[in-house]
Design a protein around this motif. Structure first.
Motif, PDB file in Angstrom:
ATOM      1  N   ALA A 255       0.819  -1.210   0.000  1.00 18.08           N
ATOM      2  CA  ALA A 255       0.000   0.000   0.000  1.00 18.08           C
ATOM      3  C   ALA A 255       0.859   1.268   0.000  1.00 18.08           C
ATOM      4  CB  ALA A 255      -0.923   0.010   1.225  1.00 18.08           C
ATOM      5  N   TYR A 256       2.144   1.134   0.344  1.00 20.26           N
ATOM      6  CA  TYR A 256       3.006   2.316   0.433  1.00 20.26           C
ATOM      7  C   TYR A 256       3.538   2.721  -0.946  1.00 20.26           C
ATOM      8  CZ  TYR A 256       3.064   1.427   5.476  1.00 20.26           C
ATOM      9  OH  TYR A 256       2.702   1.228   6.790  1.00 20.26           O
TER      10      TYR A 256
ATOM     11  N   GLN B  65      -8.022  -4.682   2.245  1.00 20.44           N
ATOM     12  CA  GLN B  65      -6.782  -3.889   2.214  1.00 20.44           C
ATOM     13  C   GLN B  65      -6.424  -3.510   0.777  1.00 20.44           C
ATOM     14  OE1 GLN B  65      -4.040  -6.589   4.092  1.00 20.44           O
ATOM     15  NE2 GLN B  65      -4.471  -5.846   6.162  1.00 20.44           N
TER      16      GLN B  65
ATOM     17  N   GLU C  19      -8.986  -0.937  -0.780  1.00 21.88           N
ATOM     18  CA  GLU C  19      -9.148   0.363  -0.130  1.00 21.88           C
ATOM     19  C   GLU C  19      -7.860   1.167  -0.016  1.00 21.88           C
ATOM     20  OE1 GLU C  19     -11.107  -0.255   3.615  1.00 21.88           O
ATOM     21  OE2 GLU C  19     -13.002  -0.866   2.673  1.00 21.88           O
ATOM     22  N   ARG C  20      -6.736   0.591  -0.467  1.00 18.46           N
ATOM     23  CA  ARG C  20      -5.488   1.349  -0.355  1.00 18.46           C
ATOM     24  C   ARG C  20      -5.547   2.581  -1.273  1.00 18.46           C
ATOM     25  NH1 ARG C  20      -2.355  -3.458  -3.340  1.00 18.46           N
ATOM     26  NH2 ARG C  20      -2.555  -2.761  -5.504  1.00 18.46           N
ATOM     27  N   GLU C  21      -4.812   3.603  -0.890  1.00 21.51           N
ATOM     28  CA  GLU C  21      -4.857   4.863  -1.635  1.00 21.51           C
ATOM     29  C   GLU C  21      -4.140   4.772  -2.973  1.00 21.51           C
ATOM     30  OE1 GLU C  21      -3.768   8.367   0.524  1.00 21.51           O
ATOM     31  OE2 GLU C  21      -4.816   7.737   2.325  1.00 21.51           O
ATOM     32  N   ILE C  22      -3.033   4.062  -3.002  1.00 20.24           N
ATOM     33  CA  ILE C  22      -2.223   3.976  -4.221  1.00 20.24           C
ATOM     34  C   ILE C  22      -2.601   2.736  -5.014  1.00 20.24           C
ATOM     35  CG2 ILE C  22       0.113   3.878  -5.156  1.00 20.24           C
ATOM     36  CD1 ILE C  22      -0.494   6.462  -3.670  1.00 20.24           C
TER      37      ILE C  22
ATOM     38  N   PRO D   6      -5.337   0.996  -6.046  1.00 21.64           N
ATOM     39  CA  PRO D   6      -6.138  -0.053  -5.408  1.00 21.64           C
ATOM     40  C   PRO D   6      -6.575  -1.133  -6.399  1.00 21.64           C
ATOM     41  CG  PRO D   6      -7.478   1.884  -5.797  1.00 21.64           C
ATOM     42  CD  PRO D   6      -6.064   2.268  -6.138  1.00 21.64           C
TER      43      PRO D   6
END
Length: 220
Positions: free
Chosen positions: A101-102, A180, A183-186, A188
């Protein structure tokens, strides 16, 4: 050069399907999930706190992941070490889901993934290939299956390896990982607007492979 992108949630059978199709079409198969898992293995080995983004970012500077091919099979190298046989554990999978997710983790691998697509006919699978990594892929497939079916497949794999497994726990892990990833910002997990939806819940591997190959024949 042709490129095929196969996206979908954990346990949908992407790797198995992708490897088979790549062999049939004589494409190079790139398992992007294995690349994230290699990074996750480094984080685990070095005691990196997956909740501390700064710590994860700093560790990324020390990681170099390569893809090599041996007898047509993909090998994943982590800082020169072949870790192909070490990255398929639940622990590594869960760490990969959290740390992917990072932005820094994704950026570390993005250029390598895109460069591979410039050098040969490739089939790449992952979570964000059609939407982010290869947005201009010739064919995009979104491969999915119910969480119950995916959990049973994973359970059978573990039992076949002689490992202990809890079917209900595996399904809960899959549901959490889906959340996860979606819904991750980067970048998805989501179906690309022009991706063909394939639900493999009630399909055999050969039926899925045939379906995807037929879709590819339409865009050749």
């Amino acid at each position: 050069m042709y490129s095929i992108a196969i996206d979908g949630p954990a346990g949908a059978g992407k790797s198995t399907i992708a490897k088979t199709i790549a062999q049939r079409l004589e494409f190079i198969y790139v398992d992007t999930g294995a690349m994230y898992r290699a990074m996750a293995l480094y984080f685990i080995r070095n005691g990196i706190n997956e909740k501390d983004e700064k710590e994860v970012n700093a560790a990324c500077e020390k990681i170099h992941v390569e893809i090599a091919y041996e007898d047509g099979m993909q090998q994943v190298l982590l800082n020169g070490e072949n870790v192909t046989g070490l990255i398929r554990t639940e622990e590594v999978g869960n760490m990969a889901s959290k740390t992917s997710a990072y932005p820094k983790v994704r950026a570390t691998l993005l250029d390598l993934q895109r460069d591979l697509a410039k050098k040969a006919d490739i089939l790449m699978d992952g979570r964000d290939i059609g939407t982010h990594v290869l947005p201009n892929a010739d064919l995009k497939i979104y491969l999915t299956a119910s969480s119950k079916v995916r959990a049973k497949r994973r359970y059978d794999e573990l039992i076949a390896k002689g490992e202990e497994a809890d079917l209900d726990q595996i399904e809960q892990d899959i549901i959490i990982r889906d959340k996860q990833d979606m819904e991750r910002e980067i970048a998805p997990l989501k179906r690309a607007d022009d991706a063909v939806l394939v639900d493999s819940s009630d399909m055999t591997i050969e039926e899925v492979v045939s379906c995807v190959v037929k879709e590819f024949e339409k865009v050749k």
